[in-house]
Design a protein around this motif. Structure first.
Motif, PDB file in Angstrom:
ATOM      1  N   ARG A 114     -13.863  19.009  17.405  1.00 31.56           N
ATOM      2  CA  ARG A 114     -14.615  17.914  18.629  1.00 31.56           C
ATOM      3  C   ARG A 114     -13.281  18.117  19.685  1.00 31.56           C
ATOM      4  O   ARG A 114     -13.269  18.051  20.182  1.00 31.56           O
ATOM      5  CB  ARG A 114     -15.102  16.642  18.452  1.00 31.56           C
ATOM      6  CG  ARG A 114     -17.028  17.266  17.754  1.00 31.56           C
ATOM      7  CD  ARG A 114     -17.362  15.851  18.566  1.00 31.56           C
ATOM      8  NE  ARG A 114     -17.174  14.467  17.921  1.00 31.56           N
ATOM      9  CZ  ARG A 114     -17.811  14.780  16.392  1.00 31.56           C
ATOM     10  NH1 ARG A 114     -18.653  15.538  15.845  1.00 31.56           N
ATOM     11  NH2 ARG A 114     -17.541  13.197  15.901  1.00 31.56           N
ATOM     12  N   TRP A 115     -12.234  17.898  18.422  1.00 39.58           N
ATOM     13  CA  TRP A 115     -10.788  17.148  19.188  1.00 39.58           C
ATOM     14  C   TRP A 115     -10.740  18.873  19.822  1.00 39.58           C
ATOM     15  O   TRP A 115      -9.646  18.982  20.637  1.00 39.58           O
ATOM     16  CB  TRP A 115     -10.039  16.587  18.336  1.00 39.58           C
ATOM     17  CG  TRP A 115      -8.446  16.430  18.400  1.00 39.58           C
ATOM     18  CD1 TRP A 115      -7.245  17.049  17.639  1.00 39.58           C
ATOM     19  CD2 TRP A 115      -7.991  15.832  19.781  1.00 39.58           C
ATOM     20  NE1 TRP A 115      -6.365  16.828  18.458  1.00 39.58           N
ATOM     21  CE2 TRP A 115      -6.649  16.314  19.325  1.00 39.58           C
ATOM     22  CE3 TRP A 115      -8.332  15.181  21.190  1.00 39.58           C
ATOM     23  CZ2 TRP A 115      -5.890  15.628  20.422  1.00 39.58           C
ATOM     24  CZ3 TRP A 115      -7.567  15.203  21.870  1.00 39.58           C
ATOM     25  CH2 TRP A 115      -6.412  15.106  21.702  1.00 39.58           C
TER      26      TRP A 115
ATOM     27  N   PHE B 110     -11.909  19.980  22.414  1.00 41.89           N
ATOM     28  CA  PHE B 110     -11.114  18.939  23.715  1.00 41.89           C
ATOM     29  C   PHE B 110     -10.560  20.083  24.714  1.00 41.89           C
ATOM     30  O   PHE B 110     -10.125  20.056  25.465  1.00 41.89           O
ATOM     31  CB  PHE B 110     -11.258  17.824  24.165  1.00 41.89           C
ATOM     32  CG  PHE B 110     -10.889  17.042  24.552  1.00 41.89           C
ATOM     33  CD1 PHE B 110     -11.849  16.327  26.115  1.00 41.89           C
ATOM     34  CD2 PHE B 110      -9.348  16.542  24.678  1.00 41.89           C
ATOM     35  CE1 PHE B 110     -10.473  15.747  27.276  1.00 41.89           C
ATOM     36  CE2 PHE B 110      -8.818  15.735  25.310  1.00 41.89           C
ATOM     37  CZ  PHE B 110      -9.660  15.459  26.496  1.00 41.89           C
TER      38      PHE B 110
ATOM     39  N   ARG C 269      -8.891  22.571  27.408  1.00 40.48           N
ATOM     40  CA  ARG C 269      -8.390  22.083  28.696  1.00 40.48           C
ATOM     41  C   ARG C 269      -7.362  22.738  29.021  1.00 40.48           C
ATOM     42  O   ARG C 269      -6.601  23.496  30.065  1.00 40.48           O
ATOM     43  CB  ARG C 269      -8.004  20.280  28.533  1.00 40.48           C
ATOM     44  CG  ARG C 269      -6.677  19.690  29.358  1.00 40.48           C
ATOM     45  CD  ARG C 269      -7.143  18.270  29.130  1.00 40.48           C
ATOM     46  NE  ARG C 269      -7.871  17.864  29.581  1.00 40.48           N
ATOM     47  CZ  ARG C 269      -7.517  15.903  29.416  1.00 40.48           C
ATOM     48  NH1 ARG C 269      -6.780  15.710  29.102  1.00 40.48           N
ATOM     49  NH2 ARG C 269      -8.792  16.082  30.281  1.00 40.48           N
TER      50      ARG C 269
ATOM     51  N   ASP D 183      -4.684  12.724  27.038  1.00 46.71           N
ATOM     52  CA  ASP D 183      -5.226  13.536  26.343  1.00 46.71           C
ATOM     53  C   ASP D 183      -5.840  13.007  25.587  1.00 46.71           C
ATOM     54  O   ASP D 183      -7.490  12.782  25.190  1.00 46.71           O
ATOM     55  CB  ASP D 183      -5.217  15.237  25.072  1.00 46.71           C
ATOM     56  CG  ASP D 183      -4.258  16.012  26.655  1.00 46.71           C
ATOM     57  OD1 ASP D 183      -4.784  15.866  28.235  1.00 46.71           O
ATOM     58  OD2 ASP D 183      -3.548  17.144  26.584  1.00 46.71           O
ATOM     59  N   TRP D 184      -5.641  11.991  24.423  1.00 44.70           N
ATOM     60  CA  TRP D 184      -5.894  11.610  24.078  1.00 44.70           C
ATOM     61  C   TRP D 184      -6.987   9.875  24.007  1.00 44.70           C
ATOM     62  O   TRP D 184      -8.407   9.785  23.104  1.00 44.70           O
ATOM     63  CB  TRP D 184      -4.815  10.873  22.949  1.00 44.70           C
ATOM     64  CG  TRP D 184      -6.175   9.916  21.638  1.00 44.70           C
ATOM     65  CD1 TRP D 184      -5.777   8.639  21.118  1.00 44.70           C
ATOM     66  CD2 TRP D 184      -6.762  10.412  20.872  1.00 44.70           C
ATOM     67  NE1 TRP D 184      -6.805   8.589  19.588  1.00 44.70           N
ATOM     68  CE2 TRP D 184      -7.211   9.410  19.614  1.00 44.70           C
ATOM     69  CE3 TRP D 184      -7.390  11.830  20.064  1.00 44.70           C
ATOM     70  CZ2 TRP D 184      -8.317   9.251  18.474  1.00 44.70           C
ATOM     71  CZ3 TRP D 184      -8.223  11.959  18.728  1.00 44.70           C
ATOM     72  CH2 TRP D 184      -8.604  10.515  18.304  1.00 44.70           C
TER      73      TRP D 184
ATOM     74  N   TYR E  34     -10.157  11.751  25.814  1.00 47.64           N
ATOM     75  CA  TYR E  34     -11.418  12.109  24.948  1.00 47.64           C
ATOM     76  C   TYR E  34     -11.866  10.769  23.874  1.00 47.64           C
ATOM     77  O   TYR E  34     -12.821  11.431  23.361  1.00 47.64           O
ATOM     78  CB  TYR E  34      -9.977  12.594  23.114  1.00 47.64           C
ATOM     79  CG  TYR E  34     -11.323  12.961  22.197  1.00 47.64           C
ATOM     80  CD1 TYR E  34     -11.512  14.137  22.249  1.00 47.64           C
ATOM     81  CD2 TYR E  34     -10.766  12.459  21.149  1.00 47.64           C
ATOM     82  CE1 TYR E  34     -13.033  14.448  21.192  1.00 47.64           C
ATOM     83  CE2 TYR E  34     -11.795  12.916  20.270  1.00 47.64           C
ATOM     84  CZ  TYR E  34     -12.367  13.270  20.180  1.00 47.64           C
ATOM     85  OH  TYR E  34     -13.792  13.960  19.003  1.00 47.64           O
ATOM     86  N   CYS E  35     -11.011  10.258  23.752  1.00 41.19           N
ATOM     87  CA  CYS E  35     -11.794   8.465  23.428  1.00 41.19           C
ATOM     88  C   CYS E  35     -13.064   7.989  24.165  1.00 41.19           C
ATOM     89  O   CYS E  35     -13.830   7.620  24.099  1.00 41.19           O
ATOM     90  CB  CYS E  35     -10.584   7.982  22.647  1.00 41.19           C
ATOM     91  SG  CYS E  35      -9.548   8.540  22.035  1.00 41.19           S
TER      92      CYS E  35
ATOM     93  N   ARG F  61     -14.927   9.718  26.095  1.00 41.16           N
ATOM     94  CA  ARG F  61     -15.512  10.689  26.508  1.00 41.16           C
ATOM     95  C   ARG F  61     -17.124  10.255  25.398  1.00 41.16           C
ATOM     96  O   ARG F  61     -16.865   9.725  24.128  1.00 41.16           O
ATOM     97  CB  ARG F  61     -16.016  11.979  25.698  1.00 41.16           C
ATOM     98  CG  ARG F  61     -13.982  13.110  26.265  1.00 41.16           C
ATOM     99  CD  ARG F  61     -14.125  14.395  25.856  1.00 41.16           C
ATOM    100  NE  ARG F  61     -15.527  15.163  25.353  1.00 41.16           N
ATOM    101  CZ  ARG F  61     -15.533  16.075  24.964  1.00 41.16           C
ATOM    102  NH1 ARG F  61     -14.762  16.477  24.165  1.00 41.16           N
ATOM    103  NH2 ARG F  61     -16.739  16.992  24.785  1.00 41.16           N
TER     104      ARG F  61
ATOM    105  N   SER G 118     -19.286  10.636  20.242  1.00 38.66           N
ATOM    106  CA  SER G 118     -18.698   9.658  19.602  1.00 38.66           C
ATOM    107  C   SER G 118     -19.212   8.835  18.913  1.00 38.66           C
ATOM    108  O   SER G 118     -18.524   7.563  18.265  1.00 38.66           O
ATOM    109  CB  SER G 118     -18.099   9.036  20.866  1.00 38.66           C
ATOM    110  OG  SER G 118     -19.389   8.468  21.805  1.00 38.66           O
TER     111      SER G 118
END
Length: 1010
Positions: A788-789, A792, A796, A832-833, A836-837, A839, A843
């Motif tokens: 998933r990371w 993402f 981007r 970015d992190w 992402y968290c 989202r 999750s």
């Protein structure tokens, strides 16, 4: 006691009513008990006791059907032997005594049994030939007559026959079939069978009426010695051929066991005509006295080598000499089967008389209930027991064998008188208030009540300072008013529902009441006279209550002037007593209103109202006990609602017959016993050992297809063989290298072990097999989080170069990007992190991991110290896609993914398993039970849970049974008591029997197990 201090004394049940006395001043118990023994005739006005209804009433009388005009009385010549086997087929001797006939239980048709054609009765299959006879002079065929027969308990048909002067027995095997085995009776032993019956344990009893002998034959038809001298029917003889030397050789005398001489017993049997077995070593003989024209039943019982003899009283209930008897059950009201009785038919032949066989303290007696069993077209041939029920032969009509059915007609004595024991109020000058009795007084019946009261008593007191049963109140009897039926039902709450049913069924039922007019004094005695004008109905009394003392309204509430005139004062006293009786009931309800709020005492009709206070709906299919328990423990029930124990309480209330209210207190170890309702939460079924055993291929753990190690026997899987954080990353790398049969390098020992499979397909499968064997599970959440990371970042930046430029990294492709092991230092990577968290998609596992760490460490500083990282917030901590570096971090990851995450996947799911104890349960009933369980669980379960309801056997079942809790020794899936008979369309192969499975005295019926 009511609110005014009045108490009642009561007569209820046989023990109380039996203390009353009849017109002859004798206790009723004396006569009621004496009716089972020879005693003088009771008085004509003796009350009777109805045992089935626990009520006292008029004495019932036998109904005698008069002899039909123009018909002759039955004679013993009309008797023909008949008997039924266990399947209901009836065998009988034909009217001409030359053949045997059988009536099939299925079709009801009668056909020839033996011989096949009546013409074969002479020379043929049924003829017995001697061993030696002249061939040149054949004997003339002699017609064969059948004298008596019976079917034995081990399924043989035994028939006594006569051929000229020859007597013998024929034995037909009703299971195997084939021709009969014939046994010749010695000519020197008199033998004229008249009646036969089955012997307990096999064999038969044979009655020789002509010689008054009783013979006992065992299961091999050998004569059992009756304890008398042996009969010599062939003297000793010298052999024709003798030895050259030594004593002469001779043949021993032929001896035969003697029968029981009925004329020489303790009770001489003058004319025995019928016999019936009555248990092991016991037989009942129907005896007649032709001179006195009376009959009786004598029971003979083997006592060692002697015989015990018990004779009943002479059967005065029979209007004529006895003709035949059978020991079986009759059909009562609605076709219901009754207890086994002795049915005796007389020479009149239009009814049988039933007798209860009583064996009290070793004494044998008969009691004749007042019941009518009419016979139609009975020709006197036979009375038989078919399937345990009494039948008679009604001639040529179809069906020939008709059951003996009770006709519910009753006749009662015209009057009965009883005097109650003395009632003691413990106070001089007591004014006795009222009398109530529960029962029935139909039209054309009445109950007359007389009383006498006083302060003096003639008689004695018992040891407890109470009047003795023979005590008498001094004074004359005074007539009391006629009782009246109460309109509001019984005063006792537990009798109201029963009285309501009785009122709908018959007129005059309920509680009858009268105000006592002349009863004043400490002691009180009543005389009750029960009358019936038509003799077909009778008053019945169940309970009697006598209230005292009277609460006087004039004395308590009116001036003394109202009592100065004796006559008017007495009238006012009695008139206001009626008002007092009604008002006291209302005052009682007010005083005892708390009983309406207690589930133990509230009337049953008010239970739904009380349950409505808790918003409870009572299932109408439950019994009253369950309703009261649920209302009584409503708060405990709500306290456990939504829990496993709360579900168990609700299901136990609905399904378990032995429900114990102690379960409302909390869970117990007994609730988990074998055969109980089981509630299995899915997350508890994922144990580490089970996961390992399911994940490992058999070949990799050294087991063959049977689960056994060929060299070392059964193998036990140990948890210690798995990798632990104590080995660290180096230990896991060593295991992986050994798995791949290569040598581990120092660089591999310090490189974090990847928790995601390689990209190569074969290598990925090898990695999964390794994880299953060494970790006990296959890690998945780290690989999914990494994917998933990567998706993402690719969405981007599109190009890997753009990502490397922004993050100051050197990845060769997006598929090589790893999750951050520490907080990023580049601003673009930090942004970015953080995005992402934030989202929501994908999750769930990450949030569970972060919540797990937050609950364990509470503060982020403690996490940073344990995991050796620099994260500043729990919400930023990623799922590990590589083995963490520190021991604490490795332990946290292992517990989370191997145990907690596996449990969380099955959380909020449970199964309800209902026990099934029989394979022959009705499928429709099981489906209804399943639907009821679903509705109960749907109401009681937490809203966010998912469940299923199934049936289970109380035996081992892989994955569901718990050793020691759900296992039962001796009740395996092939237990004979659980295997049903096969039914077409419902039976399954391997789960049923075709044919009978009953063991019959060592002879098994032919059966086929599917």
């Amino acid at each position: 006691m009511n609110v005014n201090g009045a108490r009642f004394q009561m007569l209820f049940g046989r023990d109380d009513w039996s203390r009353c006395r009849g017109s002859d001043a004798q206790p009723l118990a004396l006569w009621w008990d004496a009716l089972v023994s020879p005693m003088p005739l009771p008085p004509d006005d003796l009350p009777g006791w109805d045992e089935s209804r626990s009520e006292i009433s008029l004495q019932p009388q036998l109904i005698e059907l008069p002899a039909t005009s123009g018909e002759l009385r039955l004679t013993l010549d009309a008797r023909r032997g008949a008997s039924a086997d266990r399947n209901g087929n009836v065998y009988r001797i034909a009217d001409d005594a030359r053949s045997l006939l059988v009536t099939s239980s299925g079709s009801g048709n009668e056909s020839a049994f033996w011989p096949a054609q009546p013409a074969d009765c002479g020379a043929g299959r049924g003829e017995l030939r001697l061993a030696f006879e002249p061939a040149q002079a054949p004997r003339e065929p002699v017609a064969e007559r059948y004298l008596a027969l019976t079917t034995t308990q081990d399924d043989y048909l035994v028939v006594a026959f006569a051929r000229g002067t020859l007597r013998g027995l024929m034995s037909f095997d009703l299971i195997s079939g084939g021709p009969p085995l014939q046994i010749q009776w010695p000519d020197a032993v008199p033998f004229e069978p008249f009646a036969m019956c089955a012997r307990h344990g096999g064999g038969a009893w044979v009655l020789d009426r002509a010689h008054r002998q009783l013979w006992e034959l065992d299961c091999t038809l050998a004569v059992v010695n009756a304890g008398h001298a042996m009969i010599d029917f062939a003297p000793a003889q010298i052999d024709d051929f003798q030895p050259l030397s030594g004593p002469p050789r001779e043949q021993a005398a032929q001896r035969f066991p003697g029968g029981l001489d009925l004329a020489k017993t303790a009770v001489a049997l003058l004319d025995p005509i019928a016999i019936q077995s009555h248990g092991e070593g016991r037989v009942m003989v129907l005896n007649r006295d032709l001179v006195q024209q009376r009959s009786q039943v004598v029971r003979l019982q083997r006592d060692g080598e002697g015989w015990g003899v018990d004779a009943s009283q002479w059967l005065d209930a029979l209007p004529a000499l006895a003709h035949d008897m059978v020991y079986a059950a009759g059909l009562g009201q609605g076709g219901a089967s009754e207890e086994a009785r002795l049915f005796i038919a007389s020479e009149i032949g239009n009814q049988v008389h039933a007798f209860d066989v009583i064996d009290r303290d070793g004494r044998f007696s008969l009691r004749a209930p007042a019941e009518l069993y009419p016979l139609r077209r009975y020709g006197g041939r036979a009375l038989v027991a078919v399937a345990g029920k009494a039948h008679y032969d009604c001639g040529s009509a179809q069906p020939r064998w008709t059951p003996v059915v009770q006709q519910h007609r009753q006749r009662f004595a015209a009057q009965a008188v009883l005097v109650t024991p003395v009632f003691d109020s413990d106070e001089l000058g007591t004014v006795w208030d009222k009398l109530l009795f529960d029962g029935s007084v139909p039209p054309d019946c009445e109950v007359e009540i007389e009383s006498r009261a006083g302060d003096e008593l003639s008689g004695w007191f018992d040891g407890q300072s109470q009047p003795a049963d023979d005590a008498q109140v001094i004074g004359g009897w005074l007539r009391e008013p006629q009782p009246r039926l109460r309109g509001d039902g019984p005063e006792l709450p537990w009798l109201r529902r029963e009285a309501a049913r009785a009122t709908r069924r018959e007129a005059g039922s309920g509680t009858w009441e009268l105000l006592l007019q002349h009863a004043r004094g400490r002691y009180m005695q009543l005389r009750l006279t029960l009358r019936s004008r038509n003799g077909t109905t009778a008053p019945r009394l169940r309970a009697l209550r006598l209230w005292a003392p009277r609460f006087s309204y004039p004395q308590r509430f009116l001036p003394a002037v109202y009592r100065e005139d004796v006559d008017n004062g007495d009238f006012l006293e009695r008139w206001l007593a009626n008002c007092e009786s009604s008002l006291t009931q209302i005052e009682d309800r007010i005083v005892n209103v708390e009983s309406l709020f207690d589930a133990r005492s509230v009337p049953q009709d008010a239970l739904p109202w009380l349950a409505g206070w808790f918003d409870l709906a009572l299932d109408p299919s439950w019994d009253e006990r369950r309703h009261r328990l649920l209302v009584q423990h409503a708060m405990d029930f709500f306290r456990w609602r939504g829990t496993v124990h709360g579900l168990r309480i609700a299901l136990s209330l609905a399904f378990e017959s032995d429900f114990d209210p102690i379960v409302f207190d909390g869970p117990r170890a007994q609730d988990e016993g074998a055969g109980r309702i089981r509630i299995v939460e899915s997350y508890q079924t994922r144990l580490v050992e089970t996961l390992v055993a399911q994940a490992l291929p058999l070949a990799q753990i050294g087991l063959d297809q049977t689960g056994l190690d060929a060299s070392a026997g059964p193998r036990t899987l140990q948890r210690g063989r798995l990798w632990t954080p104590a080995e660290g990353n180096a230990g896991l790398a060593d295991r992986y290298a050994a798995w791949q049969q290569r040598t581990v390098t120092p660089l591999q020992q310090i490189t974090p072990f990847s928790l995601a499979p390689p990209n190569d397909t074969d290598a990925a499968q090898d990695w999964r097999d390794f994880a299953s064997a060494e970790l006990g599970f296959v890690p998945t959440v780290g690989a999914a989080e990494r994917a998933r990371w990567q998706s993402f970042l690719q969405a981007r930046y599109v190009q890997i170069d753009a990502l490397n430029h922004a993050h100051a990294s050197a990845w060769s492709g997006f598929d090589e990007v790893l999750l951050p092991a520490a907080p990023p230092t580049v601003q673009a990577a930090i942004d970015d992190w953080r995005d992402y968290c934030a989202r929501g998609a994908g999750s769930r596992e990450r949030k569970l991991w972060q919540d797990f760490l937050a609950r364990r460490y509470r503060r982020i500083e403690r996490l940073r110290a344990a995991h050796a990282n620099a994260w500043t917030d729990f919400e930023q901590v990623p799922l590990p896609d590589r083995l963490p570096a520190s021991f604490a971090a490795q332990t946290d990851w292992l517990q989370f993914e191997r145990q907690l995450l596996a449990m969380h996947r099955t959380a909020h799911r449970f199964s309800v398993l209902l026990p099934v104890a029989s394979v022959i349960a009705d499928p429709y009933a099981l489906e209804q039970r399943l639907g009821l369980a679903r509705r109960i669980v749907e109401l009681e379960k937490p809203a966010h849970t998912v469940f299923d309801v199934r049936f289970y056997w109380a035996f081992n079942r892989v994955g569901e049974a718990r050793l020691g809790l759900d296992t039962q020794l001796g009740a395996g899936s092939r237990a004979s008591e659980l295997i049903p008979d096969a039914v077409v369309g419902r039976a399954y192969l391997g789960a049923s029997f075709v044919g009978g499975r009953e063991r019959l005295s060592g002879r098994d019926r032919l059966s086929l197990e599917c």
